[in-house]
Motif scaffolding. Structure first.
Motif, PDB file in Angstrom:
ATOM      1  N   ARG A  78       2.619   1.739  -3.476  1.00 16.81           N
ATOM      2  CA  ARG A  78       1.620   2.356  -4.290  1.00 16.81           C
ATOM      3  C   ARG A  78       1.233   3.775  -4.055  1.00 16.81           C
ATOM      4  O   ARG A  78       1.457   4.496  -5.243  1.00 16.81           O
ATOM      5  N   SER A 122       8.360  -0.890  -8.813  1.00 21.03           N
ATOM      6  CA  SER A 122       7.326  -1.236  -9.542  1.00 21.03           C
ATOM      7  C   SER A 122       7.488  -2.912  -9.729  1.00 21.03           C
ATOM      8  O   SER A 122       6.451  -3.507  -9.695  1.00 21.03           O
ATOM      9  N   ARG A 131       0.909  -0.941   0.052  1.00 19.80           N
ATOM     10  CA  ARG A 131       0.268   0.065  -0.180  1.00 19.80           C
ATOM     11  C   ARG A 131       0.843   1.322   0.022  1.00 19.80           C
ATOM     12  O   ARG A 131       0.598   2.117  -0.894  1.00 19.80           O
ATOM     13  N   LEU A 150       5.550  -4.176  -6.214  1.00 22.60           N
ATOM     14  CA  LEU A 150       4.260  -4.227  -6.698  1.00 22.60           C
ATOM     15  C   LEU A 150       3.916  -5.163  -7.567  1.00 22.60           C
ATOM     16  O   LEU A 150       2.714  -5.875  -7.360  1.00 22.60           O
TER      17      LEU A 150
END
Length: 234
Positions: A144, A176, A141, A179
């Motif tokens: 992001r 990236s 979270r 994620l």
């Protein structure tokens, strides 16, 4: 101290890092055949196994698959070269599929995953140790939110930041990758839960059929037949 990782050394974490040979391939057209997908994946290298996800009850495909390559290097090549490949009008999305169970969305991604992501950063050099430790302490979270904040002022501002802040491009790429790992974990967990539910439902069906069989062949029906045979009609 908040935001720091335990005393585990980067060398120890790197030794424990198990780079995945399995990639998650998403955005697969529902009407594409398994052979077509395999042919696309084999443009990168030999495929050891390929599993197209489907609903156990209906057989309907879910639009993603897990593809295993012979080694980490080929899997990383798939990340770079298979992603964006067009299959029946759709661009494939490729992520790492992790073998370890997923963490929660609010839990730190961990040092091993952060090192793994750093190893995937293209070009040289990879992000320095303090950056890897910082990202390791962030949750999906938070990552992001960090990426969204950097991209929030538009691509031109982000490009200017990348040009003027040394190492920012590598940090963005590392975040990236982290994620993508988290997304691959979530998809794999959902597939495992779906299989578990299907197995439980199949087991319940078997139990019901077994009970019905006992009633029909050894119980109620036979008793009814015996009772009926003993009734005398006048």
């Amino acid at each position: 101290m908040e935001g720091t990782m335990p005393s585990m050394s980067l060398a120890a974490a790197a030794a424990n890092c198990r780079c995945s040979r399995v990639v998650f391939v998403g955005n697969i057209p529902y009407h594409a055949s398994e052979a077509e997908l395999r042919d696309a994946c084999e443009l990168i290298g030999p495929v050891r196994s390929l599993r197209l996800a489907a609903d156990p009850a209906t057989g309907k495909r879910k639009g993603y698959a897990f593809v295993e390559y012979p080694n980490d290097e080929t899997a990383r090549s798939a990340l770079r070269n298979l992603g964006g490949h067009t299959l029946r009008g759709r661009d494939l999305r490729v992520r790492l599929a992790r073998r370890r169970g997923p963490r929660g969305d609010n839990d730190p991604v961990g040092l091993e995953d952060a090192i793994h992501a750093a190893s995937l950063v293209s070009g040289a050099p990879p992000p320095p140790d303090p950056v890897t430790r910082f990202l390791a302490a962030r949750s999906p979270r938070e990552l992001r939110e960090m990426v969204a904040a950097l991209e929030g002022d538009g691509p031109d501002t982000l490009m200017m930041l990348v040009e003027h802040v040394p190492g920012l491009a590598a940090v963005m790429e590392q975040a990236s990758h982290l994620l993508e790992m988290a997304a691959g974990d979530k998809a794999a967990a959902e597939e495992a839960k779906s299989k578990k539910r299907a197995a439980a439902e199949a087991s319940d069906d078997d139990d019901r059929r077994a009970k019905v069989g006992k009633v029909e062949h050894g119980g109620f029906k036979d008793k009814i037949a015996v009772s009926s045979a003993g009734v005398t009609c006048f």
